[in-house]
Each structure stands twice: as structure tokens, then as C-alpha cells.
Design an enzyme around this catalytic site. Structure first.
Site, mmCIF file in Angstrom:
data_model
loop_
_atom_site.group_PDB
_atom_site.id
_atom_site.type_symbol
_atom_site.label_atom_id
_atom_site.label_comp_id
_atom_site.label_asym_id
_atom_site.label_seq_id
_atom_site.Cartn_x
_atom_site.Cartn_y
_atom_site.Cartn_z
ATOM 1 N N ASP A 45 -5.575 131.759 10.283
ATOM 2 C CA ASP A 45 -4.934 130.930 11.525
ATOM 3 C C ASP A 45 -5.990 130.077 11.801
ATOM 4 O O ASP A 45 -7.138 130.117 12.086
ATOM 5 C CB ASP A 45 -5.159 132.048 12.606
ATOM 6 N N ASP A 102 -2.150 127.041 15.029
ATOM 7 C CA ASP A 102 -1.858 127.394 16.627
ATOM 8 C C ASP A 102 -1.470 126.282 17.391
ATOM 9 O O ASP A 102 -2.216 125.188 17.245
ATOM 10 C CB ASP A 102 -3.438 128.075 16.883
ATOM 11 N N GLU A 120 2.900 126.832 14.542
ATOM 12 C CA GLU A 120 3.192 127.680 15.745
ATOM 13 C C GLU A 120 4.178 126.583 16.680
ATOM 14 O O GLU A 120 3.197 125.792 17.241
ATOM 15 C CB GLU A 120 2.234 128.570 16.388
ATOM 16 N N HIS A 129 2.152 138.460 17.779
ATOM 17 C CA HIS A 129 1.138 139.008 18.815
ATOM 18 C C HIS A 129 1.257 138.502 20.256
ATOM 19 O O HIS A 129 0.326 138.668 21.176
ATOM 20 C CB HIS A 129 -0.285 138.755 18.333
ATOM 21 N N ASP A 130 2.136 137.516 20.513
ATOM 22 C CA ASP A 130 2.352 137.092 21.692
ATOM 23 C C ASP A 130 3.555 137.428 22.576
ATOM 24 O O ASP A 130 3.882 137.058 23.448
ATOM 25 C CB ASP A 130 2.395 135.337 21.718
#
Ligand code: GLC
Length: 537
Positions: A99, A195, A258, A319-320
Site C-alpha cells: 500500500d 491510496d 484507489e 477495509h473502508d
């Protein structure tokens, strides 16, 4: 099978490292823990791990506030643990995606400490400093500008005030992050998930955002304005293509972005002449209402919008966002698995999805997520989808010997990997079956999508290519539906009792059940282009 790269035919598995496996009893997962579970992932059949950040960090946003892009936080291990993990991943024929968090650093990063030390500091311009604040909001609630008393200016943060945004118009910032990328690429990592890539460039005139006419009280405060001037700016594509160029200096690596944007803007992140991200994350299945009609529309829209040569990808969770089994229920989660694993391109799974993990309600005194702490009670908290992986039926689920950083689900004694492994009808077995099927029938990866249709809450589509023609039938409704008795050879079913015979001799597909069938070869007149080639090259 059509020549494809590993990241095209592969299945990516997201590991949220705090919650996967703890190896030292501190209640937080770590790199050595991931190592212990690699064989589980091999058995599941995935091809690559994407591990959320494990870099040095004060953990204000659980690692998405990076204090050293090339260091490992002691909470997760040391560099030698990383090197061993990478080696073991590669020994098993798997790939590793890291990430990368380039939009912002931690406020404890040496760059920011320097930048805030004086207006004259050489790194002052590495961040966004202004005499006046505009109306840009933080995505975690409240204004995006923080006043710094020491130097008498504001700095901008898209997220927490402990996460100041870097100034990506500054060439030195670019070079510094590209160097960090090269550090990991040279060590052997196979790519990055970048990200909030669409937020990296902001308006150079810092214009105010327009009000959002559909904002309603009770929504996150960041929704008060439309993010016109602090997101998806045209110049961001220049940065993306520079990142891609870094990746392309190494063999066979991948850049994933993302991106939460509507389809047309999303597609731009493939880049001009496809020199952008190879996989701009496609969150359609996260954002679309769970009805056959809405899904059919979203799938067609996405498929139709793909530029020539662009490789599709699909995601059910991360994870969001709330877990799929919570959003659609445990029965429908099986259908979701079949949907996901029968769509074209690259698939990304979120840890725990494969055992049907659900969101775990977190009592207010145990809340960890800063998003929830800043705007409590409106549903923005992400702790519920980040709880520890239940591995077995022991009191701490085999995750830790200490106190887990977030509570285990109440059902962990019955819903865990060990139990799922023993139960041939578990969703874990379904995932393994569907992944193996995808490997055997490459039409599921490379074939074209055809005849997408929705009627009476039944979603159906065909996959054609590689000399095969498969039909996927997903009954999202709560009543059985009649289907022709000579439907074709059944390759997979969401459960053994999917099909039943009605008194009149006709067949029916049960409620919330789905099938993948192979249609007879003679019904498929192949034109020689057996893959996405025809359309996508
Ligand atoms: C991304 C991450 C999220 C994080 C945020 C700020 O959206 O996925 O978890 O909080 O960026 O870095």
C-alpha cells in the site's frame, strides 16, 4: 489461454495486517503472523497479497499516516521479517502488493517536521501552506485546514490534522516518493495499491468548493460541498503516468489506484494510451443497490465504458466499507461470491469475505477508528469491518494470545476458518470451488460479457471465449424461479440444493441461489477471437 500478466489472471487478497494474525501476543496482527497463514492463502487459491500499510507510523489512522516510507513499524515487525515474508510469498508462487500512501504523510514525518519548522525551510513547499483557509473539508469531518501557531499559516489535510497533504506540484516531492517506490520495487515487491490517488493534486488557485445541493444534516460533514477543486483535478493524470513510468522500469509490476469516482471519471485513470494505473479499482459492487436490475445496469455500464485495451477488475469489499455478508446477508453472500468470481478481469477479495465474516458492532468505549471518533453515530466508522480474523474455535479464535485490538465477532466459535474447512457446505468451500473453476475455465477471466439481463430479481449473463460459453444465473429474489430443464452442464452451484424438480416435471432454482452452467458447444459459433482481444485491442 490468451497471454495475460499475473495481475490480469490473478486473484488479489487484501490483508489488513492489524487483524490477520498476531504472532507475539500484543493483540495486533503482524508480518510474522501473515507468514504463518500463507499456506491457508495458497489453499484458498489466491495469487497475490495486498497488505495495508505496515510502515513506521504514529497510527493516528492505523498506518495510513506514514512517518517513514521505507521503514517497518515495530508493531508489525522488522525489515528482516519483511524480507523473509516476501521470500516465502515468492517461494509459494504468490505476489506481494504494498500500500503506497503518497497523498499525505504523518505530521511526525521528518519532512513535515522540517516543513513546519519555519516559513523559510527548504521543505516548506512540500506541503500546502496558506495564509487563509478556504472551505475544503476533511474527509474525516470538520475543516480541512489546520492553523499552525508557530509559523502563522494554515496547512491542508484531506484526512486527519495528523495527516498533512503533500504538495504534488512540487517536483522534489515527486522524486522523494518515487524513490521510496524504487526502494520497495528493488527489494522485489510486485506492485502498489495507491491510496486516494484521485486526491493527489489540488486546485492551484485554492478555489472554494461549491455547496452540495443534496446535502442533508446527519450526513458526513465533508458532503456539505462538492469536491470540485480538491479532487480529481486534470493534472493528477500527469502524476499517475509518472508513477506508472516508475513501475515500468521493473519487470511485471502492477499499479492499482484507489478511486471513488463515477464511471466516466474512473476510466480516465487507465491513462492516456493506457499509461496510467493498470487497475483503477472498480467499486461498482460496493456502491450498487443489491437488486438484479441495479447490478445488471452497473455491470453493463462499467463494461461498456472500458477504453480499448483496458483490463477490468471487481471488488466486493475492503477495509473502508461494510462487509458484503452484512450488506446483503449471509445467504446472499454466497451469490455475491459467485457474481464476483464470474466477472471478467482481476478480482480482489477482502480478508474474511471467504468465510462469510460479518461486521462486528463495536461498543462506543472500544471505538478505534478516528473517522468514527470525529463524527460519532452517523455510520462512518470502519472498525466493524476490521475485526480480527477468526481462525479456530478457541477463546481468542487463534488470532492472538493477548487482548485483541478490536473485539472478535460474537459468532467466532462457530464461524471460523477451522469449522468452515470441516464443513463441505461452507462458503469457504464455495470460494475455493469458484476460484478453482476460474482457473480451469479461463473464459471466466478473459472471455467477453454477453447478454447481461435482469428480470424478476434474477441476474443473468454469459461469458464467451476460449472456445466456451458459460451462463451465470443468480436468483437474488426470495422465491424460487422456474428454469428450463435442459439448461446445460452445471459447473458450479451456490449450494447443493439449488435445483429442485417441480411436480410438473419442470426445474426451479431456489431463492438466493445461483448457478454457472456450460452451454453446449454447438450453440456457440466462435468467430476465432476467443477472448477480450476482439473488443479490447
Ligand atoms: C484511504 C484508505 C483509508 C484511509 C484513507 C486516508 O481511503 O483506504 O483507510 O483512512 O485513505 O489515508
Amino acid at each position: 489461454m490468451q497471454e495475460t500478466a499475473w495481475w490480469q489472471r490473478g486473484i488479489i487478497y487484501e490483508v489488513y495486517p492489524r487483524s490477520f494474525q498476531d504472532s507475539n501476543g500484543d493483540g495486533v496482527g503482524d508480518l510474522n503472523g501473515i507468514l504463518q497463514r500463507l499456506d491457508y492463502l495458497v489453499k484458498l487459491g489466491v495469487d497475490a497479497l495486498w497488505i495495508s500499510p505496515f510502515y513506521s507510523s504514529p497510527m493516528a489512522d492505523f498506518g495510513y499516516d506514514v512517518a517513514d516510507y521505507c521503514g517497518i513499524d515495530p508493531l508489525f515487525g522488522a525489515m528482516q521479517d519483511f524480507d523473509r515474508l516476501l521470500q516465502e510469498i515468492h517461494n509459494r508462487g504468490l505476489k506481494l502488493i504494498l500500500d503506497l500512501v503518497p497523498n499525505h504523510t504523518s505530521d511526525q514525518h521528518p519532512w513535515f517536521l522540517e516543513s513546519r519548522s519555519s516559513r523559510e525551510n527548504s521543505k516548506r513547499d512540500w506541503y500546502l501552506w496558506r495564509d487563509e483557509a478556504n472551505n475544503w473539508q476533511s474527509n474525516f469531518g470538520g475543516p480541512g485546514w489546520e492553523w499552525d501557531d508557530f509559523t502563522g499559516q494554515y496547512y491542508y489535510h484531506s484526512f486527519l490534522k495528523q495527516q498533512p497533504d503533500l504538495n504534488w506540484r512540487n517536483r522534489l516531492v515527486r522524486t522523494a516518493i518515487f524513490q521510496a517506490m524504487r526502494f520497495w520495487l528493488a527489494r522485489g515487491v510486485d506492485g502498489f495499491r495507491v491510496d486516494v490517488i484521485w486526491l493527489m493534486i489540488k486546485d492551484d488557485q485554492f478555489r472554494d468548493n461549491p455547496p452540495n445541493p443534496s446535502f442533508r444534516p446527519g450526513q458526513p460533514s465533508s458532503h456539505r460541498f462538492l469536491p470540485v477543486f480538491n479532487s480529481d483535478r486534470p493534472q493528477v493524470h500527469e502524476v499517475v503516468s509518472e508513477m506508472r513510468a516508475v513501475i515500468d522500469d521493473y519487470r511485471d509490476r502492477v499499479l492499482i489506484g484507489e478511486i471513488y469516482l463515477p464511471i466516466p471519471q474512473l476510466m480516465a485513470y487507465y491513462g492516456k494510451d493506457l499509461g496510467g494505473t493498470q487497475l483503477p479499482f472498480n467499486f461498482q459492487l460496493l456502491q450498487t443497490a443489491w437488486t438484479a436490475e441495479a447490478l445488471a445496469r452497473a455491470i453493463s455500464e462499467y463494461d461498456d465504458a472500458l477504453p480499448a485495451g483496458a483490463w477490468p477488475n471487481w471488488v466486493l469489499g475492503n477495509h473502508d466499507n461494510a462487509r458484503i455478508a452484512t450488506r446483503v446477508g449471509s445467504h446472499q453472500a454466497r451469490l455475491a461470491a459467485m457474481l464476483l468470481l464470474s466477472l471478467p478481469g482481476t478480482i480482489t477479495l477482502y480478508y474474511g469475505e471467504e468465510i462469510g465474516m460479518t461486521n462486528v458492532p463495536i461498543p462506543p468505549d472500544l471505538v478505534q477508528d478516528p473517522a468514527e471518533k470525529n463524527e460519532p453515530g452517523i455510520g462512518v466508522g470502519r472498525d466493524p469491518e476490521r475485526t480480527p480474523m477468526p481462525w479456530d474455535s478457541s477463546p481468542l479464535a487463534g488470532f492472538t494470545t493477548g487482548r485483541p485490538w478490536l473485539p472478535l465477532g460474537e459468532d467466532h466459535a462457530s464461524l471460523n476458518v477451522e469449522k468452515s474447512d470441516q464443513d463441505p457446505e461452507s462458503i469457504l468451500h464455495l470460494y475455493r470451488t469458484l476460484i478453482a473453476l476460474r482457473r480451469r475455465h479461463s473464459v471466466l477471466v478473459t472471455g467477453e460479457l454477453h447478454s447481461i439481463a435482469a428480470a424478476n430479481n434474477v441476474l443473468s449473463y454469459e461469458r464467451r471465449g476460449e472456445g466456451e460459453r458459460l451462463r451465470v444465473l443468480l436468483n437474488l429474489g426470495d422465491a424460487p424461479i422456474p428454469i428450463p430443464s435442459a439448461i446445460g452442464e452445471i459447473l458450479a452451484a451456490t449450494s447443493p440444493c439449488c435445483l429442485s424438480e417441480r411436480p410438473n416435471g419442470l426445474m426451479q432454482l431456489g431463492a438466493a441461489m445461483g448457478l454457472i452452467v456450460r452451454l453446449p458447444a454447438e450453440k456457440y459459433a466462435t468467430n476465432g477471437t476467443s477472448s477480450r482481444e476482439g473488443r479490447f485491442s
